[in-house]
Motif scaffolding. Structure first.
Motif, PDB file in Angstrom:
ATOM      1  N   LEU A   4       0.833  -1.199   0.000  1.00 26.50           N
ATOM      2  CA  LEU A   4       0.000   0.000   0.000  1.00 26.50           C
ATOM      3  C   LEU A   4       0.869   1.250   0.000  1.00 26.50           C
ATOM      4  N   ALA A   5       1.882   1.282   0.847  1.00 24.95           N
ATOM      5  CA  ALA A   5       2.774   2.442   0.906  1.00 24.95           C
ATOM      6  C   ALA A   5       3.460   2.655  -0.436  1.00 24.95           C
ATOM      7  N   GLY A   6       3.862   1.582  -1.089  1.00 26.84           N
ATOM      8  CA  GLY A   6       4.495   1.692  -2.400  1.00 26.84           C
ATOM      9  C   GLY A   6       3.560   2.263  -3.448  1.00 26.84           C
ATOM     10  N   ARG A   7       2.307   1.800  -3.443  1.00 28.62           N
ATOM     11  CA  ARG A   7       1.319   2.310  -4.408  1.00 28.62           C
ATOM     12  C   ARG A   7       1.035   3.786  -4.154  1.00 28.62           C
ATOM     13  N   LEU A   8       0.932   4.171  -2.878  1.00 30.94           N
ATOM     14  CA  LEU A   8       0.685   5.575  -2.564  1.00 30.94           C
ATOM     15  C   LEU A   8       1.880   6.438  -2.967  1.00 30.94           C
ATOM     16  N   ALA A   9       3.100   5.961  -2.712  1.00 21.84           N
ATOM     17  CA  ALA A   9       4.295   6.718  -3.077  1.00 21.84           C
ATOM     18  C   ALA A   9       4.360   6.930  -4.584  1.00 21.84           C
ATOM     19  N   THR A  10       4.021   5.914  -5.356  1.00 20.48           N
ATOM     20  CA  THR A  10       4.016   6.029  -6.813  1.00 20.48           C
ATOM     21  C   THR A  10       2.979   7.044  -7.269  1.00 20.48           C
ATOM     22  N   ALA A  11       1.772   6.972  -6.692  1.00 18.19           N
ATOM     23  CA  ALA A  11       0.716   7.910  -7.065  1.00 18.19           C
ATOM     24  C   ALA A  11       1.087   9.341  -6.709  1.00 18.19           C
ATOM     25  N   LEU A  12       1.718   9.545  -5.554  1.00 17.85           N
ATOM     26  CA  LEU A  12       2.085  10.887  -5.125  1.00 17.85           C
ATOM     27  C   LEU A  12       3.262  11.451  -5.907  1.00 17.85           C
ATOM     28  N   ALA A  13       4.057  10.588  -6.530  1.00 17.49           N
ATOM     29  CA  ALA A  13       5.200  11.045  -7.314  1.00 17.49           C
ATOM     30  C   ALA A  13       4.767  11.589  -8.675  1.00 17.49           C
ATOM     31  N   THR A  14       3.526  11.316  -9.072  1.00 24.55           N
ATOM     32  CA  THR A  14       3.006  11.789 -10.351  1.00 24.55           C
ATOM     33  C   THR A  14       2.517  13.224 -10.165  1.00 24.55           C
ATOM     34  N   PRO A  15       3.037  14.168 -10.942  1.00 25.50           N
ATOM     35  CA  PRO A  15       2.622  15.557 -10.772  1.00 25.50           C
ATOM     36  C   PRO A  15       1.108  15.716 -10.973  1.00 25.50           C
ATOM     37  N   ALA A  16       0.487  16.481 -10.104  1.00 18.59           N
ATOM     38  CA  ALA A  16      -0.947  16.745 -10.202  1.00 18.59           C
ATOM     39  C   ALA A  16      -1.170  18.018 -10.995  1.00 18.59           C
ATOM     40  N   THR A  17      -2.307  18.104 -11.634  1.00 24.62           N
ATOM     41  CA  THR A  17      -2.682  19.311 -12.346  1.00 24.62           C
ATOM     42  C   THR A  17      -3.506  20.170 -11.400  1.00 24.62           C
ATOM     43  N   ILE A  18      -3.031  21.356 -11.109  1.00 15.75           N
ATOM     44  CA  ILE A  18      -3.733  22.256 -10.197  1.00 15.75           C
ATOM     45  C   ILE A  18      -5.049  22.685 -10.846  1.00 15.75           C
ATOM     46  N   GLY A  19      -6.130  22.521 -10.099  1.00 20.98           N
ATOM     47  CA  GLY A  19      -7.428  22.955 -10.588  1.00 20.98           C
ATOM     48  C   GLY A  19      -8.052  22.003 -11.590  1.00 20.98           C
ATOM     49  N   ALA A  20      -7.507  20.815 -11.736  1.00 21.61           N
ATOM     50  CA  ALA A  20      -8.075  19.874 -12.688  1.00 21.61           C
ATOM     51  C   ALA A  20      -9.468  19.473 -12.239  1.00 21.61           C
ATOM     52  N   ALA A  21     -10.397  19.449 -13.172  1.00 24.04           N
ATOM     53  CA  ALA A  21     -11.781  19.076 -12.864  1.00 24.04           C
ATOM     54  C   ALA A  21     -11.955  17.571 -12.996  1.00 24.04           C
ATOM     55  N   ILE A  22     -12.862  17.069 -12.230  1.00 27.47           N
ATOM     56  CA  ILE A  22     -13.247  15.666 -12.325  1.00 27.47           C
ATOM     57  C   ILE A  22     -14.448  15.596 -13.239  1.00 27.47           C
ATOM     58  N   ALA A  23     -14.513  14.577 -14.076  1.00 25.61           N
ATOM     59  CA  ALA A  23     -15.638  14.431 -14.993  1.00 25.61           C
ATOM     60  C   ALA A  23     -16.950  14.588 -14.229  1.00 25.61           C
ATOM     61  N   GLY A  24     -17.824  15.451 -14.727  1.00 22.35           N
ATOM     62  CA  GLY A  24     -19.102  15.674 -14.077  1.00 22.35           C
ATOM     63  C   GLY A  24     -19.107  16.887 -13.173  1.00 22.35           C
ATOM     64  N   ASP A  25     -17.912  17.474 -12.897  1.00 28.54           N
ATOM     65  CA  ASP A  25     -17.879  18.694 -12.089  1.00 28.54           C
ATOM     66  C   ASP A  25     -18.589  19.812 -12.837  1.00 28.54           C
ATOM     67  N   SER A  26     -19.125  20.728 -12.089  1.00 24.23           N
ATOM     68  CA  SER A  26     -19.836  21.859 -12.671  1.00 24.23           C
ATOM     69  C   SER A  26     -18.860  22.817 -13.340  1.00 24.23           C
ATOM     70  N   ASP A  27     -19.281  23.386 -14.460  1.00 29.25           N
ATOM     71  CA  ASP A  27     -18.477  24.415 -15.118  1.00 29.25           C
ATOM     72  C   ASP A  27     -18.728  25.780 -14.491  1.00 29.25           C
ATOM     73  N   ASP A  28     -19.627  25.838 -13.500  1.00 29.57           N
ATOM     74  CA  ASP A  28     -20.012  27.099 -12.875  1.00 29.57           C
ATOM     75  C   ASP A  28     -19.215  27.373 -11.600  1.00 29.57           C
ATOM     76  N   LEU A  29     -17.999  26.877 -11.504  1.00 29.33           N
ATOM     77  CA  LEU A  29     -17.186  27.084 -10.312  1.00 29.33           C
ATOM     78  C   LEU A  29     -16.745  28.542 -10.233  1.00 29.33           C
ATOM     79  N   PRO A  30     -16.594  29.086  -9.009  1.00 31.83           N
ATOM     80  CA  PRO A  30     -16.137  30.471  -8.886  1.00 31.83           C
ATOM     81  C   PRO A  30     -14.688  30.605  -9.349  1.00 31.83           C
ATOM     82  N   ALA A  31     -14.280  31.845  -9.611  1.00 31.23           N
ATOM     83  CA  ALA A  31     -12.894  32.099 -10.001  1.00 31.23           C
ATOM     84  C   ALA A  31     -11.964  31.625  -8.889  1.00 31.23           C
ATOM     85  N   HIS A  32     -10.744  31.247  -9.270  1.00 33.52           N
ATOM     86  CA  HIS A  32      -9.779  30.721  -8.300  1.00 33.52           C
ATOM     87  C   HIS A  32      -9.610  31.659  -7.104  1.00 33.52           C
ATOM     88  N   ASP A  33      -9.568  32.964  -7.336  1.00 32.69           N
ATOM     89  CA  ASP A  33      -9.377  33.928  -6.249  1.00 32.69           C
ATOM     90  C   ASP A  33     -10.549  33.950  -5.272  1.00 32.69           C
TER      91      ASP A  33
END
Length: 77
Positions: A4-33
């Motif tokens: 489990l620790a190995g799988r989590l370490a691998t997943a965390l080593a992958t760069p995340a996209t800041i502000g990435a939406a999940i399929a089905g998220d609303s397009d009506d989100l407020p501005a980042h600020d």
């Protein structure tokens, strides 16, 4: 290191996209600020059948009272 620790370490080593939406998220989100900075803890149990630990919010809160949630919340300065 456990599997489990190995799988989590691998997943965390992958760069995340800041502000990435999940399929089905609303397009009506407020501005980042306009968003409130917050953080959650996702505690994963290291057992034969991994799981996560959740909390139940108290019934006296003004918002989201009684809801099941990840531990965490608004960031303090």
């Amino acid at each position: 290191m456990s599997a489990l620790a190995g799988r989590l370490a691998t997943a965390l080593a992958t760069p995340a996209t800041i502000g990435a939406a999940i399929a089905g998220d609303s397009d009506d989100l407020p501005a980042h600020d306009a968003l409130t900075a917050a953080a959650v803890l996702v505690p994963v149990t290291d057992r034969a059948r991994p799981g996560v630990i959740l909390t139940q919010r108290t019934d006296t809160l003004r918002q989201h009272a009684g809801q099941v949630a990840f531990p965490g919340g608004r960031l303090d300065p």
